[in-house]
Design an enzyme around this catalytic site. Structure first.
Site, PDB file in Angstrom:
ATOM      1  CD  GLU A   1      -3.041  -0.724   2.267  1.00 51.73           C
ATOM      2  OE1 GLU A   1      -3.989  -0.339   2.650  1.00 51.73           O
ATOM      3  OE2 GLU A   1      -2.470  -1.314   3.634  1.00 51.73           O
ATOM      4  CB  VAL A   2       2.073   3.453  -2.665  1.00 44.28           C
ATOM      5  CG1 VAL A   2       2.846   4.816  -2.639  1.00 44.28           C
ATOM      6  CG2 VAL A   2       2.938   2.232  -3.050  1.00 44.28           C
TER       7      VAL A   2
END
Ligand SMILES: NC(=O)c1ccc[n+]([C@@H]2O[C@H](COP(=O)([O-])OP(=O)(O)OC[C@H]3O[C@@H](n4cnc5c(N)ncnc54)[C@H](O)[C@@H]3O)[C@@H](O)[C@H]2O)c1
Length: 299
Positions: free
Chosen positions: A136-137
């Site tokens: 997850e960025v």
């Protein structure tokens, strides 16, 4: 980036998550510098990452100076992360991503006031990062879009699946979903509806397989038949209006006992369960990749 030009990645923290990132970067052709104050760092790197281009550093600044990408995996303490990122800002250059693996801290909670706040973001993996593809960025409001692009590009080059969130939210997306789900699982065991072992079997044989192949939204779309999600919401969904309840934290004891009895506890059970988990996770990701490659353009 990576590969033949031998870029350097600095991995901060050599615990469960840091060591896994170190392996991923090194196997993708990066030079890796690992920094951790733990006294057994050299031994751990020698034993767990033997044969890979990984060097151990006691000093954070020395490890990160001039690095092309930084992945931080220290303890989940905001003050410590603030200090670590202040050092990272001082010894890395423009355009270098400073990513934190943090599961529960927002980038803004430790990047505010940092001169490199525009280079700081969350790159949150699922354990173990080597096997679970998602990263997850999560940028803060201060993170530069070009830095987010670069992080996505690097994670993709490591064979991960980066998903970029549009904005910060505590727990991000994966852990918020997981928390809602796990709370309901504990609640159902506490209510005497099902045992932990049977609940796990139930999930693996239904939602687990479904969610490894299609996600909840596609599933809702298909669940409504050719008329799609709207039909599902109006039809089956209309009767799903009971309240869900919450687990009672004061009554975790019997749940924990049942979990220990079912899955075992202690180092031996842990090692065996990790081996089984890794084998089965690999079996699914490899089978899906092979099936998708074979079916390309045919579905
Ligand atoms: N364990 C998980 O399931 C998981 C999953 C996703 C993300 N994360 C995140 O990854 C990070 C690390 O978690 P973990 O489970 O690997 O923890 P861990 O306790 O296994 O490892 C933390 C390491 O940081 C080291 N450390 C302490 N001070 C340091 C410093 N000043 N500089 C560098 N290293 C330092 C410790 O010696 C230790 O080896 C956390 O932010 C956590 O939220 C954990």
């Amino acid at each position: 980036m990576g590969g033949s030009d031998m870029s350097t990645a600095a991995i901060v923290g050599a615990g469960v998550i840091g060591l896994s990132w170190a392996r991923l970067f090194a196997e993708a052709g990066w030079q890796v510098r690992v920094s951790d104050p733990r006294p057994d760092l050299e031994e751990i790197v020698d034993s767990e990452l033997a044969g890979l281009p990984v060097t151990a550093f006691g000093d954070l600044a020395e490890a990160a100076r001039g690095a092309d990408f930084v992945q931080e995996n220290g303890p989940e303490r905001p003050e410590l992360k603030k200090q670590i990122f202040a050092t990272l800002a001082a010894v890395t250059g423009d355009g270098v991503v400073l990513a934190s693996s943090s599961s529960s801290l927002l980038a803004s909670s430790f990047s505010e006031g940092n001169p490199a706040a525009d280079r700081i973001l969350i790159g949150h993996p699922f354990n173990p990062p080597q096997l679970i593809p998602l990263v997850e960025v999560v940028p803060s409001a201060a993170t530069a879009p070009a830095i987010v692009d670069r992080a996505v590009e690097v994670y993709r080059s490591l064979g991960r699946l980066p998903i970029r969130l549009k904005k910060e939210i505590p727990g991000f997306v994966g852990n918020r979903l997981q928390r809602a789900f796990n709370n309901q699982a504990i609640y159902l065991v506490q209510q005497g509806v099902i045992s932990p072992g049977d609940l796990d079997e139930l999930v693996k044989a239904s939602l687990g397989i479904r969610w490894a192949t299609i996600g909840p939204f596609e599933s809702m779309q298909l669940g409504g038949g050719p008329d799609g999600m709207l039909h599902l919401l109006q039809n089956v969904g209309a009767e799903m209006n009971y309240s869900l309840g919450e687990p009672d934290p004061a009554a975790y004891g019997p749940v924990l006992e049942a979990v220990d009895t079912t899955f075992g506890a202690g180092p031996e059970a842990y090692e065996a369960n990790v081996r089984r988990r890794d084998r089965r996770t690999r079996a699914i990701t490899e089978a899906l990749a092979a099936s998708d490659a074979q079916a390309q353009g045919q579905d």
